[in-house]
Design a protein around this motif. Structure first.
Motif, mmCIF file in Angstrom:
data_model
loop_
_atom_site.group_PDB
_atom_site.id
_atom_site.type_symbol
_atom_site.label_atom_id
_atom_site.label_comp_id
_atom_site.label_asym_id
_atom_site.label_seq_id
_atom_site.Cartn_x
_atom_site.Cartn_y
_atom_site.Cartn_z
ATOM 1 N N ALA A 1 -6.379 -9.293 9.523
ATOM 2 C CA ALA A 1 -5.905 -8.345 10.539
ATOM 3 C C ALA A 1 -5.262 -7.143 9.868
ATOM 4 N N GLU A 2 -5.476 -5.972 10.458
ATOM 5 C CA GLU A 2 -4.845 -4.725 10.010
ATOM 6 C C GLU A 2 -5.325 -4.243 8.641
ATOM 7 N N ALA A 3 -6.395 -4.792 8.122
ATOM 8 C CA ALA A 3 -6.935 -4.338 6.833
ATOM 9 C C ALA A 3 -7.725 -3.055 7.049
ATOM 10 N N PRO A 4 -7.811 -2.195 6.009
ATOM 11 C CA PRO A 4 -8.672 -1.012 6.134
ATOM 12 C C PRO A 4 -10.105 -1.434 6.460
ATOM 13 N N PHE A 5 -10.862 -0.563 7.111
ATOM 14 C CA PHE A 5 -12.194 -0.933 7.601
ATOM 15 C C PHE A 5 -13.149 -1.368 6.490
ATOM 16 N N PHE A 6 -12.928 -0.921 5.261
ATOM 17 C CA PHE A 6 -13.846 -1.276 4.176
ATOM 18 C C PHE A 6 -13.521 -2.634 3.555
ATOM 19 N N VAL A 7 -12.443 -3.269 3.984
ATOM 20 C CA VAL A 7 -12.095 -4.606 3.485
ATOM 21 C C VAL A 7 -12.723 -5.628 4.431
ATOM 22 N N ARG A 8 -13.706 -6.373 3.913
ATOM 23 C CA ARG A 8 -14.397 -7.376 4.731
ATOM 24 C C ARG A 8 -13.471 -8.524 5.095
ATOM 25 N N GLY A 9 -12.550 -8.838 4.204
ATOM 26 C CA GLY A 9 -11.637 -9.956 4.400
ATOM 27 C C GLY A 9 -11.251 -10.544 3.055
ATOM 28 N N VAL A 10 -10.950 -11.839 3.071
ATOM 29 C CA VAL A 10 -10.513 -12.543 1.867
ATOM 30 C C VAL A 10 -11.369 -13.790 1.709
ATOM 31 N N CYS A 11 -11.673 -14.132 0.466
ATOM 32 C CA CYS A 11 -12.363 -15.394 0.198
ATOM 33 C C CYS A 11 -11.756 -16.026 -1.049
ATOM 34 N N MET A 12 -12.069 -17.274 -1.256
ATOM 35 C CA MET A 12 -11.581 -17.981 -2.444
ATOM 36 C C MET A 12 -12.620 -17.818 -3.550
ATOM 37 N N VAL A 13 -12.220 -17.147 -4.613
ATOM 38 C CA VAL A 13 -13.083 -16.975 -5.784
ATOM 39 C C VAL A 13 -12.438 -17.737 -6.930
ATOM 40 N N ARG A 14 -13.075 -18.830 -7.324
ATOM 41 C CA ARG A 14 -12.558 -19.690 -8.395
ATOM 42 C C ARG A 14 -11.105 -20.086 -8.150
#
Length: 160
Positions: A39-52
């Motif tokens: 929520a409230e992230a800039p439009f170019f931020v897809r979101g968050v994921c777990m990388v390693r």
């Protein structure tokens, strides 16, 4: 074989843009992972994921460069994990084209990637992650004529 005064770049495509990311900033390329919206992230931020095992923001390079909003575009086909002091961060791109050696004098005539994001997004990028700003500051857009020359040359190091 690289010449003195050249650097190795990972060349990626994000919609119609060909971009050269400095290889020393690239940690790995991978298939897309599940992304949780933020929520409230800039439009170019897809979101968050777990990388390693590390929560990592996912930035749509196409959206950052001014393409379609992430909700209008199909998800990218590859993630590029970048080394940033604040932790891990991944760029979402459509395609990884491989490694290329580019001479420094050629890079002087190629537009820096950040010039294309100057329409208001730089402030958001800097507030999101100063390390991303530094990495993108050393990345370049590759004009179509230069890309065609690279494709036909023997300077290809290998696929990624």
């Amino acid at each position: 074989m690289p010449r003195q005064g050249s650097r190795c770049f990972l060349v990626v495509r994000a919609q119609e843009w060909m971009c050269a990311l400095p290889l020393e900033e690239v940690e790995e390329t991978m298939r897309p992972l599940p992304v949780a919206p933020v929520a409230e992230a800039p439009f170019f931020v897809r979101g968050v994921c777990m990388v390693r095992g590390t929560p990592s923001p996912i930035v749509s390079l196409a959206a950052l460069l001014g393409g379609a909003l992430p909700t209008q575009a199909s998800p990218g086909q590859r993630f590029i994990a970048l080394r940033v002091p604040e932790g891990r961060l991944a760029l979402e791109v459509d395609e990884v084209r491989g490694l290329r050696w580019l001479e420094e004098d050629t890079l002087e005539s190629v537009p820096p990637l950040l010039r294309s994001t100057a329409n208001g997004q730089l402030q958001h990028v800097g507030s999101l992650d100063g390390g991303l700003l530094a990495v993108l500051g050393s990345a370049h857009l590759l004009p179509e004529d230069l890309w065609r020359r690279l494709e036909t040359s023997s300077s290809k190091v290998g696929g990624a």
